[in-house]
Design a protein around this motif. Structure first.
Motif, PDB file in Angstrom:
ATOM      1  N   ALA A  10       3.934  -5.348  11.983  1.00  0.00           N
ATOM      2  CA  ALA A  10       3.272  -5.663  10.722  1.00  0.00           C
ATOM      3  C   ALA A  10       3.262  -4.447   9.802  1.00  0.00           C
ATOM      4  N   VAL A  11       3.257  -4.702   8.513  1.00  0.00           N
ATOM      5  CA  VAL A  11       3.039  -3.665   7.515  1.00  0.00           C
ATOM      6  C   VAL A  11       1.552  -3.349   7.562  1.00  0.00           C
ATOM      7  N   LYS A  12       1.224  -2.087   7.784  1.00  0.00           N
ATOM      8  CA  LYS A  12      -0.185  -1.701   7.909  1.00  0.00           C
ATOM      9  C   LYS A  12      -0.691  -1.159   6.578  1.00  0.00           C
ATOM     10  N   ILE A  13      -1.718  -1.821   6.056  1.00  0.00           N
ATOM     11  CA  ILE A  13      -2.313  -1.451   4.776  1.00  0.00           C
ATOM     12  C   ILE A  13      -3.742  -0.996   5.008  1.00  0.00           C
ATOM     13  N   LEU A  14      -4.104   0.118   4.380  1.00  0.00           N
ATOM     14  CA  LEU A  14      -5.496   0.565   4.364  1.00  0.00           C
ATOM     15  C   LEU A  14      -6.035   0.254   2.980  1.00  0.00           C
ATOM     16  N   PHE A  15      -7.083  -0.558   2.937  1.00  0.00           N
ATOM     17  CA  PHE A  15      -7.719  -0.930   1.671  1.00  0.00           C
ATOM     18  C   PHE A  15      -9.027  -0.168   1.564  1.00  0.00           C
ATOM     19  N   VAL A  16      -9.139   0.679   0.544  1.00  0.00           N
ATOM     20  CA  VAL A  16     -10.306   1.538   0.373  1.00  0.00           C
ATOM     21  C   VAL A  16     -11.056   1.102  -0.879  1.00  0.00           C
ATOM     22  N   ASP A  17     -12.264   0.569  -0.667  1.00  0.00           N
ATOM     23  CA  ASP A  17     -13.073   0.071  -1.780  1.00  0.00           C
ATOM     24  C   ASP A  17     -14.520   0.041  -1.321  1.00  0.00           C
ATOM     25  N   PHE A  58      -0.432   4.354   8.549  1.00  0.00           N
ATOM     26  CA  PHE A  58      -0.517   3.283   7.553  1.00  0.00           C
ATOM     27  C   PHE A  58       0.736   3.328   6.699  1.00  0.00           C
ATOM     28  N   ASP A  59       1.227   2.152   6.329  1.00  0.00           N
ATOM     29  CA  ASP A  59       2.423   2.060   5.501  1.00  0.00           C
ATOM     30  C   ASP A  59       2.102   2.112   4.015  1.00  0.00           C
ATOM     31  N   LEU A  60       0.865   1.765   3.669  1.00  0.00           N
ATOM     32  CA  LEU A  60       0.467   1.654   2.271  1.00  0.00           C
ATOM     33  C   LEU A  60      -1.042   1.799   2.187  1.00  0.00           C
ATOM     34  N   ILE A  61      -1.498   2.497   1.146  1.00  0.00           N
ATOM     35  CA  ILE A  61      -2.935   2.569   0.872  1.00  0.00           C
ATOM     36  C   ILE A  61      -3.181   1.956  -0.499  1.00  0.00           C
ATOM     37  N   LEU A  62      -4.110   1.008  -0.542  1.00  0.00           N
ATOM     38  CA  LEU A  62      -4.606   0.452  -1.800  1.00  0.00           C
ATOM     39  C   LEU A  62      -5.995   1.032  -1.986  1.00  0.00           C
ATOM     40  N   LEU A  63      -6.176   1.783  -3.054  1.00  0.00           N
ATOM     41  CA  LEU A  63      -7.365   2.597  -3.259  1.00  0.00           C
ATOM     42  C   LEU A  63      -8.089   2.208  -4.537  1.00  0.00           C
ATOM     43  N   THR A  86       1.979  10.727   3.216  1.00  0.00           N
ATOM     44  CA  THR A  86       3.133  10.745   2.313  1.00  0.00           C
ATOM     45  C   THR A  86       3.572   9.349   1.879  1.00  0.00           C
ATOM     46  N   GLY A  87       2.932   8.321   2.428  1.00  0.00           N
ATOM     47  CA  GLY A  87       3.290   6.950   2.073  1.00  0.00           C
ATOM     48  C   GLY A  87       2.806   6.586   0.682  1.00  0.00           C
ATOM     49  N   PRO A  88       3.133   5.385   0.250  1.00  0.00           N
ATOM     50  CA  PRO A  88       2.729   4.956  -1.085  1.00  0.00           C
ATOM     51  C   PRO A  88       1.221   4.712  -1.197  1.00  0.00           C
ATOM     52  N   ILE A  89       0.696   5.110  -2.359  1.00  0.00           N
ATOM     53  CA  ILE A  89      -0.710   4.881  -2.684  1.00  0.00           C
ATOM     54  C   ILE A  89      -0.753   4.142  -4.015  1.00  0.00           C
ATOM     55  N   GLY A  90      -1.440   3.007  -4.021  1.00  0.00           N
ATOM     56  CA  GLY A  90      -1.644   2.246  -5.249  1.00  0.00           C
ATOM     57  C   GLY A  90      -3.104   2.271  -5.618  1.00  0.00           C
ATOM     58  N   VAL A  91      -3.400   2.597  -6.861  1.00  0.00           N
ATOM     59  CA  VAL A  91      -4.768   2.582  -7.353  1.00  0.00           C
ATOM     60  C   VAL A  91      -5.062   1.197  -7.898  1.00  0.00           C
ATOM     61  N   VAL A  92      -6.164   0.635  -7.413  1.00  0.00           N
ATOM     62  CA  VAL A  92      -6.587  -0.708  -7.783  1.00  0.00           C
ATOM     63  C   VAL A  92      -7.881  -0.572  -8.570  1.00  0.00           C
ATOM     64  N   GLN A 124       3.734  -9.209  -2.128  1.00  0.00           N
ATOM     65  CA  GLN A 124       5.093  -9.184  -1.588  1.00  0.00           C
ATOM     66  C   GLN A 124       5.955  -8.200  -2.373  1.00  0.00           C
ATOM     67  N   HIS A 125       5.850  -8.208  -3.676  1.00  0.00           N
ATOM     68  CA  HIS A 125       6.628  -7.291  -4.509  1.00  0.00           C
ATOM     69  C   HIS A 125       6.271  -5.837  -4.192  1.00  0.00           C
ATOM     70  N   ILE A 126       4.991  -5.533  -4.096  1.00  0.00           N
ATOM     71  CA  ILE A 126       4.554  -4.164  -3.795  1.00  0.00           C
ATOM     72  C   ILE A 126       5.121  -3.710  -2.453  1.00  0.00           C
ATOM     73  N   ILE A 127       5.041  -4.570  -1.455  1.00  0.00           N
ATOM     74  CA  ILE A 127       5.553  -4.209  -0.130  1.00  0.00           C
ATOM     75  C   ILE A 127       7.065  -4.012  -0.175  1.00  0.00           C
ATOM     76  N   ARG A 128       7.778  -4.896  -0.844  1.00  0.00           N
ATOM     77  CA  ARG A 128       9.234  -4.753  -0.954  1.00  0.00           C
ATOM     78  C   ARG A 128       9.617  -3.483  -1.710  1.00  0.00           C
ATOM     79  N   GLU A 129       8.856  -3.166  -2.734  1.00  0.00           N
ATOM     80  CA  GLU A 129       9.178  -2.030  -3.594  1.00  0.00           C
ATOM     81  C   GLU A 129       8.808  -0.683  -2.964  1.00  0.00           C
ATOM     82  N   TYR A 130       7.683  -0.623  -2.274  1.00  0.00           N
ATOM     83  CA  TYR A 130       7.149   0.669  -1.846  1.00  0.00           C
ATOM     84  C   TYR A 130       7.132   0.899  -0.341  1.00  0.00           C
ATOM     85  N   VAL A 131       7.265  -0.152   0.458  1.00  0.00           N
ATOM     86  CA  VAL A 131       7.165  -0.010   1.906  1.00  0.00           C
ATOM     87  C   VAL A 131       8.493  -0.444   2.522  1.00  0.00           C
TER      88      VAL A 131
END
Length: 145
Positions: A10-17, A58-63, A86-92, A124-131
């Motif tokens: 699985a793509v592992k996402i850390l959601f920080v909120d 983690f493959d991606l952090i949504l912050l 060093t993985g992708p970080i997206g600010v939400v 899906q787009h974010i995962i395809r683009e950044y992970v």
């Protein structure tokens, strides 16, 4: 907290909120995601997120943009980069119209997105683009000549 559905590779996402309700909303959206498999973990603060990043991959952090006691991503993202993520970080954020959002690449942010813009297709787009993840075999047929 990890979603109950843990999928192999699985793509592992850390959601920080700091708002747990935002995590629950994201989990509902991810439940509709058929490809790729996604595992999401929640952190209510940057301190907790730092501990989790040190302990697991983690493959991606949504912050979330604003987390107390930090002011915004200009403080939190450098902390994550500072411990070696060093993985992708997206600010939400609820509102990404502030002028300082134009500075996001200067702070190690890969992308920004409004909370209201997140849906299955966007995820899906974010995962395809950044992970990096393996493309399903049935997609590979689409690219063969």
């Amino acid at each position: 907290m990890i979603t109950k559905t843990v999928r192999q590779n699985a793509v592992k996402i850390l959601f920080v909120d700091d708002e747990f309700i935002e995590f629950r909303a994201l989990k509902k959206k991810i439940a509709d995601l058929s490809e790729p498999a996604v595992e999401v973990e929640y952190s209510p603060s940057i301190g907790d997120a730092l501990e989790k990043v040190r302990a697991a991959r983690f493959d991606l952090i949504l912050l979330d943009n604003r987390l107390l006691p930090n002011a915004d991503f200009r403080e939190t993202v450098p902390e994550l980069r500072g411990i070696g993520f060093t993985g992708p970080i997206g600010v939400v954020s609820t509102d990404i119209s502030g002028g300082y959002f134009q500075e996001f690449p200067d702070y190690g942010v890969d992308f920004r997105i409004g909370k209201d813009e997140i849906d299955v297709q966007t995820l899906q787009h974010i995962i395809r683009e950044y992970v990096h993840y393996d493309v399903p075999d049935f997609w590979k047929d689409d690219y063969s000549i």
